[in-house]
Design an enzyme around this catalytic site. Structure first.
Site, mmCIF file in Angstrom:
data_model
loop_
_atom_site.group_PDB
_atom_site.id
_atom_site.type_symbol
_atom_site.label_atom_id
_atom_site.label_comp_id
_atom_site.label_asym_id
_atom_site.label_seq_id
_atom_site.Cartn_x
_atom_site.Cartn_y
_atom_site.Cartn_z
ATOM 1 N N LYS A 32 -7.687 7.670 -18.897
ATOM 2 C CA LYS A 32 -8.038 8.300 -20.364
ATOM 3 C C LYS A 32 -6.754 8.130 -21.334
ATOM 4 O O LYS A 32 -6.225 7.133 -21.509
ATOM 5 C CB LYS A 32 -8.588 9.609 -20.205
ATOM 6 C CG LYS A 32 -9.536 9.908 -19.024
ATOM 7 C CD LYS A 32 -10.742 9.046 -19.557
ATOM 8 C CE LYS A 32 -11.878 8.934 -18.568
ATOM 9 N NZ LYS A 32 -11.820 9.053 -17.199
ATOM 10 N N ARG A 83 0.891 -1.300 0.034
ATOM 11 C CA ARG A 83 -0.107 -0.048 -0.145
ATOM 12 C C ARG A 83 0.973 1.036 -0.035
ATOM 13 O O ARG A 83 0.496 2.329 -0.625
ATOM 14 C CB ARG A 83 -0.943 -0.058 1.102
ATOM 15 C CG ARG A 83 -1.773 1.305 1.434
ATOM 16 C CD ARG A 83 -3.094 1.351 2.234
ATOM 17 N NE ARG A 83 -3.004 0.254 3.411
ATOM 18 C CZ ARG A 83 -2.329 0.460 4.502
ATOM 19 N NH1 ARG A 83 -1.434 1.430 4.727
ATOM 20 N NH2 ARG A 83 -2.199 -0.607 5.472
ATOM 21 N N TYR A 100 -16.036 17.522 -15.228
ATOM 22 C CA TYR A 100 -16.247 16.215 -15.033
ATOM 23 C C TYR A 100 -17.532 16.249 -14.067
ATOM 24 O O TYR A 100 -17.230 16.558 -12.926
ATOM 25 C CB TYR A 100 -15.195 15.397 -14.821
ATOM 26 C CG TYR A 100 -15.657 13.906 -14.580
ATOM 27 C CD1 TYR A 100 -16.510 13.076 -15.386
ATOM 28 C CD2 TYR A 100 -15.349 13.079 -13.373
ATOM 29 C CE1 TYR A 100 -17.084 11.898 -15.282
ATOM 30 C CE2 TYR A 100 -15.885 11.780 -13.211
ATOM 31 C CZ TYR A 100 -16.401 11.235 -14.322
ATOM 32 O OH TYR A 100 -16.942 9.856 -14.048
ATOM 33 N N ASP A 145 -6.784 19.884 -13.108
ATOM 34 C CA ASP A 145 -7.138 18.333 -13.845
ATOM 35 C C ASP A 145 -6.603 18.526 -15.216
ATOM 36 O O ASP A 145 -7.340 19.251 -15.860
ATOM 37 C CB ASP A 145 -8.483 18.413 -13.590
ATOM 38 C CG ASP A 145 -8.894 16.807 -14.049
ATOM 39 O OD1 ASP A 145 -8.298 16.217 -15.120
ATOM 40 O OD2 ASP A 145 -10.201 16.390 -13.775
HETATM 41 O O1 P1T Z 1 -12.801 7.938 -14.057
HETATM 42 P P1 P1T Z 1 -11.848 8.253 -13.324
HETATM 43 O O2 P1T Z 1 -10.471 7.556 -13.469
HETATM 44 O O3 P1T Z 1 -12.125 8.112 -11.770
HETATM 45 O O4 P1T Z 1 -11.513 9.772 -13.429
HETATM 46 C C1 P1T Z 1 -12.720 10.703 -13.051
HETATM 47 C C2 P1T Z 1 -12.486 12.035 -14.000
HETATM 48 C C3 P1T Z 1 -11.780 13.062 -13.790
HETATM 49 N N1 P1T Z 1 -11.465 14.270 -14.383
HETATM 50 C C4 P1T Z 1 -12.016 14.425 -15.705
HETATM 51 C C5 P1T Z 1 -11.844 15.271 -16.485
HETATM 52 C C6 P1T Z 1 -12.636 12.947 -16.354
HETATM 53 O O5 P1T Z 1 -12.965 13.164 -17.392
HETATM 54 C C7 P1T Z 1 -12.856 11.922 -15.207
HETATM 55 C C8 P1T Z 1 -13.352 10.828 -15.814
HETATM 56 N N2 P1T Z 1 -14.253 11.124 -16.933
HETATM 57 C C9 P1T Z 1 -15.098 10.218 -17.569
HETATM 58 C C10 P1T Z 1 -15.362 8.658 -17.321
HETATM 59 C C11 P1T Z 1 -15.804 10.801 -18.891
HETATM 60 O O6 P1T Z 1 -16.301 10.035 -19.429
HETATM 61 O O7 P1T Z 1 -15.854 11.941 -18.741
#
Ligand code: P1T
Length: 387
Positions: free
Chosen positions: A203, A54, A106, A178
């Protein structure tokens, strides 16, 4: 081995080599998947730098160093998802503290701020940061953190990081950016004055739609120590196998991003002339209201393209996404394959309609994550779906 994380190396070299060295025991060129929860210690306080997975894991460490190098930061930390990374940043705050966040973002980020952290006494204000002066109007004695995405999800607004950092510095506030949509290939927020860079590595960084992961990068010793403490105390860490996949994905980030950008440009320009299409949102268009800011702080424009229909009909938007053959109708973005999303019902469904409408997120908005397939095939797919 040469340290490839320093500034003398260009992005493509750092993407492949920074943080990564051949395995000293076997020479394996790829970082092994250290699928272990614990490490045998030689005696009390005597170990090889690893005590429990961890806290640290030898597949995660190279990845954290690689991400730090790509973002021109000193420290990287990886988390089990983008939301887990966001959660760690918000845990720097305490009851009574306030956040100022951008108003197009988001849906999950909006949700964690309003539905989770508000319960613990942390309040978030959502403001239009396309004019950084709007931020100052919301600053009070309790403000601690400014949170922004640029380009924003899904309206692809550009926020001037340098201008916002000037405000946050003046008022002693933390600035977290972000950087998911841009990736470190196109934009390095720390260079413009951000304190923390956050990624949904799920992503473009991973790039193959096979890993969920988050990351935080900073230059500050103090912030790194506090965030590493939260990472270890709260425990939302990624698995060694996922760290391996992420390291592998990042090796091609630069060439994927170039192709995402070329295909994004071709599709945005094609959509612009389509009689059924109303607005096209792509930051590379000279008509984008913040195109000049994008040119200043980014090295390219990427493959995220959103558009609305002249009819503004949700039924027609539904028909379009259902007819698309190559574009998969799904949540998420940033993979090699093209994806289309209906933000109002999917990724941004947790944002109340009044808030969505205020920011301009209309019901007919379709978001495209343009992949790296052949651009003409993608255009033909859109043509048959729209006609
Ligand atoms: O899905 P995750 O890895 O937990 O990330 C969240 C997140 C944070 N910031 C941005 C700009 C994001 O686009 C996302 C996740 N977004 C999607 C799943 C989407 O389809 O927009």
């Amino acid at each position: 081995m040469t340290d490839h994380s320093n500034e003398q190396f260009k992005f493509g070299t750092k993407a492949i080599h920074a943080g990564v060295t051949p395995d000293p025991t076997t020479g394996a060129i790829m970082t092994p998947i250290f699928q272990t929860s614990t490490y045998v210690q030689q005696g009390i306080g005597k170990h090889k730098g690893y005590e429990y997975s961890r806290t640290h894991n030898p597949t995660r460490t190279p990845l954290e160093q690689n991400l730090a190098a790509l973002e021109n930061g000193k420290y990287g930390l990886c988390f089990a998802s983008g939301m887990a990374a966001t959660d760690a940043v918000l845990k720097l705050l305490k009851a009574g503290d306030e956040i100022i966040a951008c108003n197009d973002l988001y849906g999950g980020t909006y949700r964690i701020m309003t539905k989770v952290f508000e319960q613990f006494g942390v309040k978030a204000h959502f403001v239009d940061m396309s004019n950084p002066a709007n931020i100052e109007a919301h600053i009070n004695a309790n403000t601690r953190l400014v949170w922004l995405e640029t380009p924003t999800n899904p309206l692809l607004t550009i926020i001037d990081i340098e201008a916002v950092a000037k405000v946050t510095r003046q008022h002693g506030l933390l600035l977290c950016v972000d950087n998911t949509f841009a990736t470190p290939y196109l934009q390095n927020p720390l260079d413009w004055g951000a304190d923390i860079v956050m990624h949904s590595a799920t992503k473009y960084l991973g790039g193959h739609s096979d890993v969920v992961m988050g990351a935080l990068i900073t230059n500050s010793d103090e912030l790194h120590q506090r965030l590493a403490f939260i990472q270890n105390s709260c425990g939302a860490v990624p698995s060694p196998h996922d760290c391996f996949l992420m390291l592998r994905g990042i090796k091609t980030l630069h060439i994927r991003m170039d192709r995402h950008g070329e295909n994004g440009k071709a599709i945005a320009e094609w959509l612009l002339q389509h009689p059924k299409v109303d607005k096209v949102y792509w930051i590379g268009l000279p008509t984008h209201p913040k195109h000049e800011v994008a040119r200043k702080q980014m090295r390219g424009f990427g493959g995220m393209v959103s558009f609305t229909l002249k009819s503004d009909s949700i039924e027609e938007a539904a028909q379009v996404v259902e007819r698309l053959q190559i574009f998969a109708f799904a949540e998420s973005l940033g993979g090699v394959e093209s994806i289309c999303t209906h933000p109002a019902s999917m990724t941004h469904g947790s944002i109340p309609r009044e808030h969505r409408e205020k920011t301009g997120l209309r019901d007919s908005l379709i978001r495209l994550s343009v992949g790296i397939e052949d651009a003409q095939d993608l255009i033909n797919d859109l043509a048959q779906a729209l006609n």
